[in-house]
Design an enzyme around this catalytic site. Structure first.
Site, PDB file in Angstrom:
ATOM      1  CD  GLU A 165     -42.689 -57.503 -14.544  1.00  0.00           C
ATOM      2  OE1 GLU A 165     -41.616 -57.015 -14.170  1.00  0.00           O
ATOM      3  OE2 GLU A 165     -42.881 -57.939 -15.683  1.00  0.00           O
ATOM      4  CD  GLU A 270     -46.852 -57.847 -20.380  1.00  0.00           C
ATOM      5  OE1 GLU A 270     -45.687 -58.229 -20.548  1.00  0.00           O
ATOM      6  OE2 GLU A 270     -47.156 -56.956 -19.561  1.00  0.00           O
TER       7      GLU A 270
HETATM    8  C1  XIL Z   1     -40.905 -54.980 -22.875  1.00  0.00           C
HETATM    9  C2  XIL Z   1     -41.044 -54.372 -24.269  1.00  0.00           C
HETATM   10  O1  XIL Z   1     -41.683 -55.314 -25.095  1.00  0.00           O
HETATM   11  C3  XIL Z   1     -39.682 -54.018 -24.824  1.00  0.00           C
HETATM   12  O2  XIL Z   1     -39.818 -53.328 -26.060  1.00  0.00           O
HETATM   13  C4  XIL Z   1     -38.922 -53.145 -23.824  1.00  0.00           C
HETATM   14  O3  XIL Z   1     -37.627 -52.913 -24.314  1.00  0.00           O
HETATM   15  C5  XIL Z   1     -38.858 -53.814 -22.472  1.00  0.00           C
HETATM   16  O4  XIL Z   1     -40.173 -54.116 -22.022  1.00  0.00           O
HETATM   17  N1  XIL Z   1     -43.181 -57.430 -18.989  1.00  0.00           N
HETATM   18  C6  XIL Z   1     -43.856 -56.261 -19.209  1.00  0.00           C
HETATM   19  C7  XIL Z   1     -43.630 -55.497 -20.463  1.00  0.00           C
HETATM   20  O5  XIL Z   1     -44.752 -55.908 -18.428  1.00  0.00           O
HETATM   21  O6  XIL Z   1     -43.778 -54.120 -20.280  1.00  0.00           O
HETATM   22  C8  XIL Z   1     -42.257 -55.795 -21.059  1.00  0.00           C
HETATM   23  O7  XIL Z   1     -42.190 -55.158 -22.326  1.00  0.00           O
HETATM   24  C9  XIL Z   1     -42.045 -57.282 -21.165  1.00  0.00           C
HETATM   25  C10 XIL Z   1     -42.109 -57.932 -19.814  1.00  0.00           C
END
Ligand code: XIL
Length: 380
Positions: A165, A270
């Site tokens: 990001e 994701e």
């Molecule tokens: C999220 C996790 O799923 C949660 O458990 C945590 O509290 C916050 O982070 N983008 C990403 C991930 O790259 O690492 C994030 O994961 C969601 C958004």
């Protein structure tokens, strides 16, 4: 007498529990083929592992992961605030378990994530007086973090989200501490350090909203520059946090094409499809009202069939797109296993009931899983 009664009561409860657990286990239906079998030869299918998976307490979850997935990513335990909470003090326990699980089950293992502004410990960016560290110190801390973490799992973790990001949706730099203190060169340095620490691990740039034109162009430009400078980038991760109205599938496809043209692997890293509304800029007063809270959490009591059908179709449309580009896509990873686990229940509003994943709160594969499996029959 009392003791005997107690004993027989205990025995009865134990019986009940055994029956309940056995029937619970046996109702987790085994599917053949499973997701990973069906998509064999097209791309690996991944899921994100949480603490209950890593420490083996979620036994039903672990069984499902072994059945359906051949790739795993660390949902939280490898983020810098967890793995190096204090400078020089590393907490590897959970990450070690995560990697051991992947190895024991012959899975593709992904480390997430080395350099990210979020879920980073405060110490990373400041000196003992709380002032920003110098560029040199910041680079040194990055080097040490990456070398230590990647070095520990050298030859065991197959791929790393090196930077997460770094751009805004319009393609401009996100103003993180890494960017502020080091400048845009921090990305190049991060990839170089990761390459030094494990020349055989794949290295990825990962981001969300990758269908946005500005971000697409920004990421293409970044990867071109890294390639021109001789820095190794093996893949681009498109996070894939989706909703019912976004992203636009044709814009998402444009990004797959643009990234694939760079001769790197494209990964959906994701994926989840939320069914919940995104908050606007409501005032604090409005957002506390019962009416608003109900509007923002519309499926707390269950999901209407028509909504579920539209949601299924969206998963099918996206997986069809991924199949169309299976020559370029090496992995599709879901961000979690069951709807009980999903981060979406707590972000961007806490305590809601969402249904973004492929397995229900009861650990059952949703009907969409069978449909995604069937989809591969047309693709042979
Ligand atoms: C999220 C996790 O799923 C949660 O458990 C945590 O509290 C916050 O982070 N983008 C990403 C991930 O790259 O690492 C994030 O994961 C969601 C958004």
């Amino acid at each position: 007498m009392k003791t005997n009664r107690w004993k027989s009561k205990m025995w009865f409860i134990a019986m009940l529990l055994t029956v309940a657990l056995t029937s619970c286990n046996s109702t987790v239906t085994e599917q053949t083929p499973t997701l990973k079998d069906a998509y064999q030869g097209m791309f690996v299918i991944g899921t994100a592992l949480n603490k209950g998976h890593n420490y083996g307490t979620d036994t039903l979850g672990i069984n499902l992961i072994k059945q359906h997935f051949n790739s795993i990513v660390a949902e939280n335990c490898m983020k810098s605030m967890h793995i190096q909470p204090t400078e020089g003090v590393f907490f590897f326990d959970e990450a070690d378990k995560f990697v051991e699980f992947g190895e024991a089950n012959n899975m593709n293992i992904i480390g997430h994530t080395l350099i990210w502004h979020s879920q980073a410990p405060d110490w990373f960016f400041v000196d003992e007086d709380g002032a920003d560290v110098t560029r040199e110190v910041m680079i040194e801390r990055m080097r040490n973090h990456i070398h230590t973490v990647v070095g520990r799992y050298k030859g065991r973790v197959d791929g790393w989200d090196v930077v997460n990001e770094a751009f805004m949706d319009d393609g401009s730099w996100r103003n993180t501490k890494f960017y502020e203190i080091i400048g845009g060169e921090y990305i190049k340095l991060a990839f170089q350090f990761a390459n030094e620490a494990d020349p055989d691990a794949e290295l990825y740039y990962n981001d969300y909203a990758m269908s946005a034109e500005g971000k697409r162009n920004g990421v293409v430009e970044l990867v071109k520059q890294l390639q021109a400078a001789g820095v190794r980038v093996d893949g681009i991760g498109m996070q894939g946090h989706m909703g019912m109205d976004y992203p636009d599938i044709s814009e998402f496809e444009k990004s797959i094409k643009a990234f694939a043209a760079l001769d790197v692997n494209v990964m959906i890293t994701e994926m989840d499809i939320t069914l919940l509304p995104f908050p606007g800029d409501e005032t604090a007063e409005v957002s506390l009202s019962a009416e608003y809270q109900e509007k923002m959490n519309p499926y707390a009591a269950g999901l209407p069939d028509n909504i579920n059908a539209a949601w299924e179709q969206r998963y099918i449309d996206y997986f069809q797109l991924f199949l169309n580009y299976s020559d370029n896509i090496s992995r599709v990873t879901l961000w979690g296993l069951t709807d009980a686990d999903t981060w979406r229940n707590n972000w961007p509003i806490e305590g809601r009931t969402d249904y973004p994943l492929l397995f229900g709160r009861d650990y059952q594969a949703k009907p969409v899983v069978e449909k995604l499996i069937e989809l591969t029959n047309n693709n042979e």
